[in-house]
Design a protein around this motif. Sequence first.
Motif, short mmCIF file in Angstrom:
data_model
loop_
_atom_site.label_atom_id
_atom_site.label_comp_id
_atom_site.label_asym_id
_atom_site.label_seq_id
_atom_site.Cartn_x
_atom_site.Cartn_y
_atom_site.Cartn_z
N TRP A 1 33.83 40.49 -27.84
CA TRP A 1 32.50 40.23 -28.47
C TRP A 1 31.57 41.38 -27.92
CZ3 TRP A 1 27.71 39.71 -25.58
CH2 TRP A 1 26.74 39.26 -26.38
N ASP B 1 27.42 43.08 -28.16
CA ASP B 1 26.18 42.80 -28.36
C ASP B 1 25.49 43.78 -29.20
OD1 ASP B 1 23.37 42.08 -28.37
OD2 ASP B 1 23.25 41.92 -26.15
N TYR C 1 24.09 37.25 -19.78
CA TYR C 1 24.90 36.64 -20.72
C TYR C 1 25.86 35.41 -19.88
CZ TYR C 1 24.39 41.14 -23.22
OH TYR C 1 24.12 42.18 -23.85
N TYR C 2 26.16 34.47 -20.72
CA TYR C 2 26.82 33.15 -20.24
C TYR C 2 27.99 32.95 -21.01
CZ TYR C 2 27.37 28.19 -19.17
OH TYR C 2 27.60 27.07 -18.75
#
Length: 74
Positions: free
Chosen positions: A25, A27, A38-39
């Motif tokens: 992923w 951002d 971020y979680y």
Amino acid sequence: MGSTVDVENATCSNSIGSVKLAAYWQDLDFDPDNNAFYYVRVIEVPKPRWTTIDAAGVVTLTVVWLCMSGIGRR
């Protein structure tokens, strides 16, 4: 997620879920000049708790290793 824990025998089988799960992923709005948070949440296949293993009297390789190595001796 299901569970394959056999509480009475303090065992489980790793027969559910994926062997490996990977993702990438990025951002696209990331700005190094701004603070970011971020979680990520990870779900693990259930295993017997140490108290269940202890109550069942199961001797694991870890316990044998600890006894043989002297770690945990009083």
